[in-house]
Design a protein around this motif. Sequence first.
Motif, PDB file in Angstrom:
ATOM      1  N   ARG A   1       0.531  -1.078  -0.200  1.00 47.79           N
ATOM      2  CA  ARG A   1       0.331   0.022  -0.183  1.00 47.79           C
ATOM      3  C   ARG A   1       1.383   1.427  -0.162  1.00 47.79           C
ATOM      4  NH1 ARG A   1      -3.806   0.814   4.746  1.00 47.79           N
ATOM      5  NH2 ARG A   1      -3.324   3.448   4.395  1.00 47.79           N
TER       6      ARG A   1
ATOM      7  N   ASP B   1       0.891   5.017   0.348  1.00 46.40           N
ATOM      8  CA  ASP B   1       0.483   6.412   1.502  1.00 46.40           C
ATOM      9  C   ASP B   1       1.030   7.912   1.235  1.00 46.40           C
ATOM     10  OD1 ASP B   1      -0.587   4.031   3.558  1.00 46.40           O
ATOM     11  OD2 ASP B   1      -2.361   5.195   2.552  1.00 46.40           O
TER      12      ASP B   1
ATOM     13  N   SER C   1      -6.250   4.122   0.040  1.00 50.06           N
ATOM     14  CA  SER C   1      -5.555   3.969   0.161  1.00 50.06           C
ATOM     15  C   SER C   1      -4.914   3.686  -1.209  1.00 50.06           C
ATOM     16  CB  SER C   1      -4.523   2.988   0.716  1.00 50.06           C
ATOM     17  OG  SER C   1      -2.442   3.275   0.698  1.00 50.06           O
TER      18      SER C   1
ATOM     19  N   TYR D   1      -3.371   1.057  -3.873  1.00 48.64           N
ATOM     20  CA  TYR D   1      -2.453  -0.715  -3.627  1.00 48.64           C
ATOM     21  C   TYR D   1      -2.014  -0.581  -4.840  1.00 48.64           C
ATOM     22  CZ  TYR D   1      -5.158  -1.013   0.587  1.00 48.64           C
ATOM     23  OH  TYR D   1      -5.686  -0.779   2.172  1.00 48.64           O
TER      24      TYR D   1
ATOM     25  N   ARG E   1      -6.675   2.204  -6.639  1.00 49.06           N
ATOM     26  CA  ARG E   1      -6.803   2.773  -5.328  1.00 49.06           C
ATOM     27  C   ARG E   1      -8.193   3.107  -5.262  1.00 49.06           C
ATOM     28  NH1 ARG E   1      -4.518   7.638  -3.320  1.00 49.06           N
ATOM     29  NH2 ARG E   1      -3.120   8.088  -5.643  1.00 49.06           N
TER      30      ARG E   1
END
Lengths: 114, 114
Positions: free
Chosen positions: B36, B38, B87, B89, B110
Motif C-alpha cells: 500500500r 500512502d 489507500s 494498492y 485506488r
Amino acid sequence: AQSVTQPDIHITVSEGASLELRCNYSYGATPYLFWYVQSPGQGLQLLLKYFSGDTLVQGIKGFEAEFKRSQSSFNLRKPSVHWSDAAEYFCAVGGDNQGGKLIFGQGTELSVKP
Amino acid sequence: DVKVTQSSRYLVKRTGEKVFLECVQDMDHENMFWYRQDPGLGLRLIYFSYDVKMKEKGDIPEGYSVSREKKERFSLILESASTNQTSMYLCASSAHLSVNNEQFFGPGTRLTVL
C-alpha cells in the motif's frame, strides 16, 4: 535495521536545469539498489539498478546514479530535466538475504518549472 | 515485456464490506507482492508470496489476507474494510527469490472506503 531514506520530500527544478535526488540506505549485506519512477496515476517503472561492478549506472530517460559504498548512498542524477520528468521517485534496496523483498524510501516528488 | 495487471483502477467500498483486489502477471514469476502506498510513507509491504499457496506477512498485514491458488494470480482480501484502509494498492511480481530482486509493478488500485 535495514532502511532507505530519501531526505527530500519535494523538489522543484526549472526545465533544463540539472537534478540530483538523494538516497541513503542502511543495509547489513551487499545491497542491490534501485530507482523507480511513478508518473501521476501510474504504477512504478524501473529507471535503473545497481547489483555490482561499475558504480556509475545508466538508466532510461537519461538518468544515471552513482553507488558510493563509503557514504551508503545511491543518488540519482540527470543533467537536464524535461517537463515530462515531473513525477515521484522512489529509491529501494534489496539483497540476497531479503528473500526477494525490497525496502522502499518515502519517495521524492519532483516538480518542473517551465 | 512483463505485464502486471490489476482488476480495478478505482474502487469505492463501504465500511465493513469484504473487498477483493486481484493481480495477474504474465511472465511466470515466482514472487508476487502487495503494497500500500500512502503520501509520505512510501510503499509498505502487506504480504508477499514466493510460490503457489505460499504466503508471508510483510510489514503491515493486519486487516488483510491473501490468496494465491495459481502462479499468475495473487489476490488481496480486506475481510472487513475500514476507512483507514483507504489507500493506493500496488501489486508487483519478480523472478526467483534472490536471483534478481527487480520487481515489476501493476498500475495500482485506488481504494476509497466510506
